[in-house]
Design an enzyme around this catalytic site. Structure first.
Site, PDB file in Angstrom:
ATOM      1  N   ARG A  31      33.675 -22.524 -26.820  1.00 51.37           N
ATOM      2  CA  ARG A  31      32.295 -22.323 -26.215  1.00 51.37           C
ATOM      3  C   ARG A  31      31.283 -23.059 -27.335  1.00 51.37           C
ATOM      4  O   ARG A  31      31.382 -22.515 -28.575  1.00 51.37           O
ATOM      5  CB  ARG A  31      32.059 -21.032 -26.133  1.00 51.37           C
ATOM      6  N   HIS A 228      22.721 -10.272  -9.731  1.00 49.42           N
ATOM      7  CA  HIS A 228      22.558 -11.689  -9.306  1.00 49.42           C
ATOM      8  C   HIS A 228      21.354 -11.875  -8.056  1.00 49.42           C
ATOM      9  O   HIS A 228      21.005 -12.730  -7.382  1.00 49.42           O
ATOM     10  CB  HIS A 228      23.415 -12.629  -9.252  1.00 49.42           C
ATOM     11  N   THR A 256      20.721  -5.400 -13.049  1.00 48.21           N
ATOM     12  CA  THR A 256      20.573  -5.746 -14.444  1.00 48.21           C
ATOM     13  C   THR A 256      19.027  -5.732 -14.910  1.00 48.21           C
ATOM     14  O   THR A 256      18.319  -6.067 -13.852  1.00 48.21           O
ATOM     15  CB  THR A 256      21.213  -6.851 -15.201  1.00 48.21           C
ATOM     16  N   LYS A 259      17.985 -10.246 -16.101  1.00 49.14           N
ATOM     17  CA  LYS A 259      18.026 -11.532 -15.572  1.00 49.14           C
ATOM     18  C   LYS A 259      16.687 -11.639 -14.991  1.00 49.14           C
ATOM     19  O   LYS A 259      15.746 -11.983 -15.635  1.00 49.14           O
ATOM     20  CB  LYS A 259      19.279 -11.689 -14.652  1.00 49.14           C
TER      21      LYS A 259
HETATM   22  N1  PLP Z   1      27.580  -8.239 -13.343  1.00 53.28           N
HETATM   23  C1  PLP Z   1      27.500  -9.584 -13.063  1.00 53.28           C
HETATM   24  C2  PLP Z   1      27.899 -10.029 -11.629  1.00 53.28           C
HETATM   25  C3  PLP Z   1      27.260 -10.338 -14.136  1.00 53.28           C
HETATM   26  O1  PLP Z   1      26.999 -11.869 -13.651  1.00 53.28           O
HETATM   27  C4  PLP Z   1      26.539  -9.963 -15.300  1.00 53.28           C
HETATM   28  C5  PLP Z   1      26.662 -10.778 -16.396  1.00 53.28           C
HETATM   29  O2  PLP Z   1      26.197 -12.042 -16.226  1.00 53.28           O
HETATM   30  C6  PLP Z   1      26.670  -8.639 -15.504  1.00 53.28           C
HETATM   31  C7  PLP Z   1      27.237  -7.517 -14.572  1.00 53.28           C
HETATM   32  C8  PLP Z   1      26.448  -8.099 -16.776  1.00 53.28           C
HETATM   33  O3  PLP Z   1      25.097  -7.790 -16.931  1.00 53.28           O
HETATM   34  P1  PLP Z   1      24.278  -7.853 -18.464  1.00 53.28           P
HETATM   35  O4  PLP Z   1      24.058  -9.594 -18.566  1.00 53.28           O
HETATM   36  O5  PLP Z   1      22.949  -7.224 -17.860  1.00 53.28           O
HETATM   37  O6  PLP Z   1      25.133  -7.304 -19.380  1.00 53.28           O
END
Ligand code: PLP
Length: 410
Positions: A31, A228, A256, A259
């Protein structure tokens, strides 16, 4: 008592780490972070402030999860600046020992209003929320079985693994397969069906109403990750469950703050009993410093704005449609996404990285390559996530650039 100083072991630690990293690089999976500064008021423009002369000084990011551009919302910024001046920085402790402020309580209340659920709990990230909720429930419900969609996020997989309970993996978004698996198990043992609403790598959406019907038939709890979707779907942006009018029929909604809400943190909303259970037994909630009040106040302010951001939601989805069409018209291989996410299949890690680098360095568009283990080998892709503030010029500009690279360069 002294320690012996001679070395009897054969393990060469540095050599082990070097060789593992070498394999990763050879596979094209190493990465490389793109250093960027988002300038308030100019998102999705970003600036590069490092010393690499091949990097553009300014570029447009196409892969931010600040989906609704709330990271630069003036109301949120004002609330955060005031909170910072009022209470200072960190929370000062775990939620139980000094780390619960009026700001935390207010955010949890706001989340209950948003999702129209009785109770809410905030975690330090969405990843930690998933890990904690699933590991706690799976471990403590006697003989629990967790049914998990095969494309679930790493945080859910880790939570299920840590719970130590039995698991069944059902085919991605396949309610028939779920029905087949659940029908074979003892009807009397506790069950949890864990899935996401919007899958962020393919942009497809779960058959939520079918899953709810199966859960009811087999007396299972439903757990849906709306990470999402919150901010972008439903009349007030509470997610796909709100859009479908089924928030009250899903047992646990997880989301979350990192985002569309534009902060950091994660949360769950559910019945008072489920939330109190995770609050009381969830190690990932109990044994960690709580989020800083300034972040929590910012999240509450952001959710209040998002609840009324109907016009921005419409613009976001219009931009996603326009980007998909711009790619289709240029014969660029977009996956059949049903959401705001626009994935372009490349199918090879090295090629994906090279296209991404050319897009950035030559055309000033940023789309990070998505490689294994985030997606399966051979399905490496570029993932575009438009916001309401991407313009028509940006949409056509990135589509032209990508077409040119795919045809002529790589
Ligand atoms: N759930 C999904 C589907 C995600 O894509 C992500 C992170 O990209 C998370 C949970 C984790 O969320 P956070 O970024 O707030 O730790």
């Amino acid at each position: 008592m002294g320690f012996l100083v001679y070395n009897t072991g054969t393990m060469d630690y540095q050599d082990f780490f070097k060789s593992a990293l070498h394999t990763l690089k050879a596979d094209g999976r190493y990465r490389i972070f793109t250093e960027l500064c988002r300038t308030k008021g100019h998102f999705p423009y970003c600036t590069y402030e490092g010393s690499d002369p091949t990097m553009p000084k300014q570029f447009v990011t196409w892969c931010s999860n600040d989906y609704m551009a709330m990271g630069q919302n003036e109301t949120v910024l004002r609330v955060m600046a005031e909170t910072l001046q009022h209470v200072g920085t960190g929370a000062g402790g775990t939620r139980n020992i000094g780390g619960t402020s009026a700001y935390h309580t207010a955010l949890e209340h706001q989340l209950t209003l948003w999702h129209k659920k009785p109770s809410a709990l905030v975690f330090t990230s969405g990843w930690i929320a998933n890990l904690t909720i699933l590991s706690t429930l799976g471990a403590r419900l006697p003989n629990c079985i967790i049914y998990s969609d095969s494309m679930n996020h790493n945080s859910m997989i880790e939570g299920i693994r840590r719970s130590g309970c039995e698991k069944r993996i059902f085919k991605h978004n396949d309610a028939t397969d779920l029905q087949r698996l659940i029908g074979q198990d003892n009807p009397d043992v506790p069950k949890i069906i864990a899935f996401e609403s919007v899958y962020s790598m393919d942009g497809d959406i779960a058959p939520i109403t079918d899953i709810i019907a199966i859960a009811k038939k087999y007396n299972a709890l439903t757990f849906v990750d709306e990470v999402h979707a919150v901010g972008m779907y439903g009349d007030t942006g509470a997610g796909v469950c709100e859009q479908l009018g089924v928030s009250d029929q899903v047992d646990i909604i997880q989301g979350t703050l990192g985002k569309a809400v534009g902060q950091v943190g994660g949360y769950m909303v559910a019945s008072a009993e489920i939330v109190d259970f995770v609050r009381s037994f969830g190690n990932g909630f109990i044994f960690t410093t709580s989020l800083p009040p300034v972040v929590v106040a910012g999240a509450t302010a952001s959710i209040k704005v998002l609840m009324h951001a109907r016009q921005q939601r419409t613009q976001l989805h219009a931009n996603a449609t326009a980007l998909k069409q711009a790619f289709y018209r240029r014969n660029i291989g977009v996956l059949p996404s049903k959401s705001h996410i626009v994935p372009v299949m490349i199918g090879n890690a090295n090629r994906c990285r090279d296209i991404s680098q050319t897009l950035l360095r030559k055309y000033s568009y940023h789309a990070q390559p998505i490689n294994y283990p985030t997606v399966a080998k051979g399905t490496e892709r570029l993932r575009f996530s438009p916001s309401p503030v991407h313009t028509t010029d940006m949409i056509h500009g990135v589509a032209d650039a990508l077409q040119h690279i795919l045809k002529n360069v790589l």
